[in-house]
Design a protein around this motif. Structure first.
Motif, short mmCIF file in Angstrom:
data_model
loop_
_atom_site.label_atom_id
_atom_site.label_comp_id
_atom_site.label_asym_id
_atom_site.label_seq_id
_atom_site.Cartn_x
_atom_site.Cartn_y
_atom_site.Cartn_z
N UNK A 17 -39.20 -1.23 3.28
CA UNK A 17 -38.32 -0.14 3.69
C UNK A 17 -38.39 0.19 5.19
N UNK A 18 -39.35 -0.35 5.91
CA UNK A 18 -39.53 0.06 7.31
C UNK A 18 -38.38 -0.35 8.22
N UNK A 19 -37.51 -1.26 7.79
CA UNK A 19 -36.38 -1.67 8.62
C UNK A 19 -35.22 -0.66 8.56
N UNK A 20 -35.29 0.25 7.60
CA UNK A 20 -34.24 1.27 7.46
C UNK A 20 -34.51 2.44 8.40
N UNK A 21 -33.47 3.24 8.67
CA UNK A 21 -33.74 4.48 9.42
C UNK A 21 -34.82 5.29 8.70
N UNK A 22 -35.58 6.04 9.46
CA UNK A 22 -36.76 6.70 8.91
C UNK A 22 -36.46 7.55 7.67
#
Length: 80
Positions: A17-22
């Protein structure tokens, strides 16, 4: 389940999930834990976090801080 296994799985979820906006990442992590982990795993995770959360990524810890606070309910307008 050992804490080291929970930490490894939690960090794998966070890596996804770290590639998504926070905000989306935090929401996605929380939803994944709720929908995919059984209660015993969530309880063991909570115990590990309460003991300091060693090894867990900061993004995962942030997501779980919100998750373990419980659902957010909308604020109702005061009656006039």
């Amino acid at each position: 389940m050992k804490a080291s296994d929970l930490v490894r799985m939690a960090n794998q979820i966070t890596d996804y999930f770290c590639i998504y906006p926070k905000a989306e990442a935090v929401d996605g992590i929380s939803k994944h834990i709720q929908s995919s982990w059984e209660p015993r795993m969530r309880n063991a995770l909570k115990a590990h976090i309460d003991a300091g959360g060693e090894g867990l990524s900061p993004l995962f810890l942030e997501a779980m801080t919100d998750y373990f606070k419980g659902p957010k309910s909308p604020v109702k307008a005061a009656a006039r």
